[in-house]
Design an enzyme around this catalytic site. Structure first.
Site, mmCIF file in Angstrom:
data_model
loop_
_atom_site.group_PDB
_atom_site.id
_atom_site.type_symbol
_atom_site.label_atom_id
_atom_site.label_comp_id
_atom_site.label_asym_id
_atom_site.label_seq_id
_atom_site.Cartn_x
_atom_site.Cartn_y
_atom_site.Cartn_z
ATOM 1 C CE LYS A 67 -3.414 2.261 2.936
ATOM 2 N NZ LYS A 67 -4.253 2.143 4.121
ATOM 3 C CG HIS A 116 -4.817 -35.779 17.174
ATOM 4 N ND1 HIS A 116 -5.051 -36.972 17.800
ATOM 5 C CD2 HIS A 116 -5.793 -35.654 16.237
ATOM 6 C CE1 HIS A 116 -6.101 -37.560 17.252
ATOM 7 N NE2 HIS A 116 -6.584 -36.778 16.297
ATOM 8 C CE LYS A 146 5.597 -0.936 8.435
ATOM 9 N NZ LYS A 146 4.797 -0.268 7.413
ATOM 10 N N GLY A 174 -4.782 -1.823 5.156
ATOM 11 C CA GLY A 174 -4.008 -2.963 4.648
ATOM 12 C C GLY A 174 -4.642 -4.303 4.990
ATOM 13 N NE ARG A 175 -6.214 -3.602 11.196
ATOM 14 C CZ ARG A 175 -5.563 -2.456 11.304
ATOM 15 N NH1 ARG A 175 -4.424 -2.278 10.657
ATOM 16 N NH2 ARG A 175 -6.041 -1.473 12.044
ATOM 17 C CD GLU A 177 -1.715 -4.263 11.679
ATOM 18 O OE1 GLU A 177 -0.665 -4.923 11.710
ATOM 19 O OE2 GLU A 177 -2.166 -3.786 10.625
ATOM 20 C CD GLU A 210 9.363 -5.956 6.968
ATOM 21 O OE1 GLU A 210 9.166 -4.827 6.451
ATOM 22 O OE2 GLU A 210 9.123 -6.219 8.162
HETATM 23 O O1 LIG Z 1 1.145 -2.738 2.235
HETATM 24 P P1 LIG Z 1 2.247 -2.120 2.980
HETATM 25 O O2 LIG Z 1 2.207 -0.623 2.944
HETATM 26 O O3 LIG Z 1 3.582 -2.642 2.513
HETATM 27 O O4 LIG Z 1 2.089 -2.494 4.492
HETATM 28 C C1 LIG Z 1 2.170 -3.800 4.958
HETATM 29 C C2 LIG Z 1 1.797 -3.865 6.415
HETATM 30 O O5 LIG Z 1 2.638 -2.973 7.122
HETATM 31 C C3 LIG Z 1 2.443 -2.887 8.524
HETATM 32 O O6 LIG Z 1 2.714 -4.103 9.122
HETATM 33 C C4 LIG Z 1 1.019 -2.499 8.846
HETATM 34 O O7 LIG Z 1 0.819 -2.539 10.220
HETATM 35 C C5 LIG Z 1 0.071 -3.438 8.164
HETATM 36 O O8 LIG Z 1 -1.252 -3.034 8.412
HETATM 37 C C6 LIG Z 1 0.340 -3.474 6.683
HETATM 38 O O9 LIG Z 1 -0.543 -4.357 6.078
#
Ligand SMILES: O=P(O)(O)OC[C@H]1O[C@H](O)[C@H](O)[C@@H](O)[C@@H]1O
Length: 546
Positions: free
Chosen positions: A209, A386, A514, A269-270, A355, A215
């Site tokens: 986003k 199990h 981050k 994002g989530r 989150e 990462e």
């Molecule tokens: O989609 P991006 O901007 O790379 O973000 C990826 C993720 O970053 C962080 O972990 C936020 O807390 C998430 O809510 C998000 O989905």
């Protein structure tokens, strides 16, 4: 209208619920069933292909009425209108929360900051459709003129978990493409994936986003370098596409403007799998199936928006969870799908739930004086039986559990399915009923055990029961039912956030992590180590010198 800022513990309903709890906890769930032969029918809802039975919980109609009163006192109804109409309910980021608009099939227009987003959504969906169809039909080709066989999604958090969960869940509906996911900034994992793929026939979807996530950018960079060992710079345009709100950064990375699928600030994002973040899903199962996923979700949206709260599945499940969390003191909830296809549901919902509602500051900026966000976890049954079910049955912690199962298997393996589902039903029954001392004695007698042996073993073999469960019995795992299931949990999150008086749609806690990682990275890569606590400093030093 902004969300109300009401401390739930100061409502009349909450006070009444406290008194009611003191009485209610004296009864067992088993007794509630003994007292009302109609309980199962009263405490279940049939909706579309869903049957939701919430009778095996320690609550009564009186509890539900008080919880509904709580919902009224915290102005849940207004909150739902604000949510669906695109008001900026994510106040700390000054954003609307409109993932529901992404899956709306109505003619209603949504306006955000003066822009008609309905057109943007439609435009992006069309672009996705054309792209997916071109890839799947073989019309779109790689740099050696071959059709694509593989998709690799590079993203993390919301740009990974949703697509990864859905692609796994809908394998049965799979297109001809193989799908891989790279999320962790773990170079070893990246290499393991690269070993499996052919650069000539692989399409990379870089989903982020913000397009600033360390990462994802690191992984995308590594993958591009690997790709360029096989192909030329101009071939990148054929193999890399991006999903992002940050067009500038994507272009800087070198992805052709034509290959950018936009998303927007008003999609968290989530909650983004319904947006172009779902491109990997649409490639993996075909665009029509992606559309059916959206359709299932929008049906659940309508149910949530239009059904009175006493028959409203997300509302009732949210209220029940509040009852368990804030009155019974349950700290966690388990999610147990009886299908291997949903093995990633719990990790996916962990982000969605934890989150969103892992917050301790109320909407008025003051610390909350009550428990919020539940911890969720789970694994498919029967495997989990199990593994950790012992603790749910006989441990000291109360773990309300959602059992999710399907009436029809996908390949018609009825013998397996009967066994799978007999476990599904048997577990909720055992958790409710337990096993009494008398039953244990009778069992021992039948086995010919001596009186002495029986006496010693009884305490260990008795099951208290009285463990709360919900059963979500769904006709069949399809794109549509899966869409509805995910939307159900999304709305449960929303309702709980409203009641807990917190902001569910920001994630400042993650942002801090981050920033700190970036500062440690500088220390790792430079001569000096800056100020840290002595433990962290010692660890960084060892990492650098060993
Ligand atoms: O989609 P991006 O901007 O790379 O973000 C990826 C993720 O970053 C962080 O972990 C936020 O807390 C998430 O809510 C998000 O989905």
């Amino acid at each position: 209208m902004a969300l109300a800022k009401i401390n739930p513990t100061e409502t009349t309903a909450w006070k009444k619920l406290n008194d009611h709890y003191a009485e209610q906890k004296k009864q067992s769930i088993k007794e509630l069933f003994q007292n009302d032969s109609n309980r199962a029918a009263k405490f279940s809802i049939e909706w579309e292909d869903f049957f939701v039975d919430y009778s095996k919980n320690n609550w009564t109609q009186e509890t539900i009425n008080l919880l509904l009163q709580l919902a009224e006192e915290v102005e849940l109804k207004n909150a739902i209108s604000s949510y669906f109409s695109g008001e900026k309910i994510n106040e700390t980021e000054n954003r609307a929360v409109l993932h529901t608009a992404l899956r709306s099939f109505s003619n209603e227009s949504f306006i955000v900051d003066g822009t008609n987003i309905t057109e943007d959504i439609q435009h992006t969906k069309n672009k996705m459709k054309v792209f997916v169809n071109e890839v799947l039909s073989g019309a779109r080709k790689g740099y050696t003129n071959q059709s694509f066989t593989t998709v690799v999604n590079i993203g993390i958090g919301g740009s990974d978990l949703g697509p990864a969960m859905i692609v796994e869940a809908l394998q049965f509906y799979k297109s001809s493409l193989q799908t891989h996911f790279i999320s962790n900034v773990d170079g070893d994992h990246v290499q393991e994936i690269l070993k499996k793929i052919n650069p000539e026939t692989t399409l990379f979807v870089v989903a982020s986003k913000t397009f600033t996530t360390q990462e994802t950018l690191t992984n995308a960079e590594t993958v591009r370098k690997w790709f360029l060992q096989h192909a030329n710079q101009e071939d990148v345009a054929k193999h890399f596409v991006a999903v992002s709100t940050n067009l500038e950064k994507v272009t800087e990375f070198g992805i052709a403007p034509d290959n950018i699928f936009p998303m927007w600030d008003w999609v968290g994002g989530r909650f983004s799998l319904w947006s172009a973040v779902g491109l990997s899903i649409a490639l993996a199962v075909g665009f029509d199936n992606f559309d059916k996923l959206l359709l299932g979700a929008t049906k659940m949206d309508s149910h949530f928006k239009e059904t009175s709260f006493d028959k409203n599945i997300p509302v009732l499940l949210a209220l029940l969870s509040i009852w368990h969390n804030n009155f019974f003191g349950a700290e966690t909830e388990a999610l147990i799908p009886y299908t291997q296809y949903l093995q990633k549901l719990a990790p996916y919902l962990q982000q969605g739930i934890m989150e969103s509602n892992g917050k301790s500051i109320a909407r008025n900026g003051q610390p909350v004086n009550y428990q919020t966000g539940t911890i969720v976890w789970g694994e498919p049954g029967t495997n989990s039986q199990h593994a950790f079910f012992q603790l749910i049955h006989q441990g000291t912690k109360l773990i309300p559990t959602d059992f999710i199962g399907f009436i029809h298997p996908l390949y018609g393996e009825q013998d397996h399915h009967n066994k799978l589902m007999s476990n599904f039903f048997a577990q909720t029954e055992a958790l409710l009923m337990g096993k009494t001392k008398e039953q244990v004695i009778a069992e021992f007698k039948a086995q010919g055990k001596t009186e002495e042996q029986v006496k010693e073993l009884i305490p260990f073999k008795v099951f208290e029961g009285n463990k709360p469960t919900n059963t979500l019995l769904i006709d069949k795992l399809t794109p549509e039912t899966l869409g509805a299931l995910v939307a159900l949990y999304e709305h449960k999150i929303f309702v709980q956030g409203v009641i807990w008086n917190i902001y569910s749609y920001d994630q400042w806690g993650v942002e801090l992590g981050k920033q700190l990682a970036n500062s440690v990275l500088k220390d790792i890569e430079s001569e000096e180590i800056s100020a840290h606590d002595s433990s962290t400093k010692q660890l960084i030093k060892r990492f650098k010198t060993k």
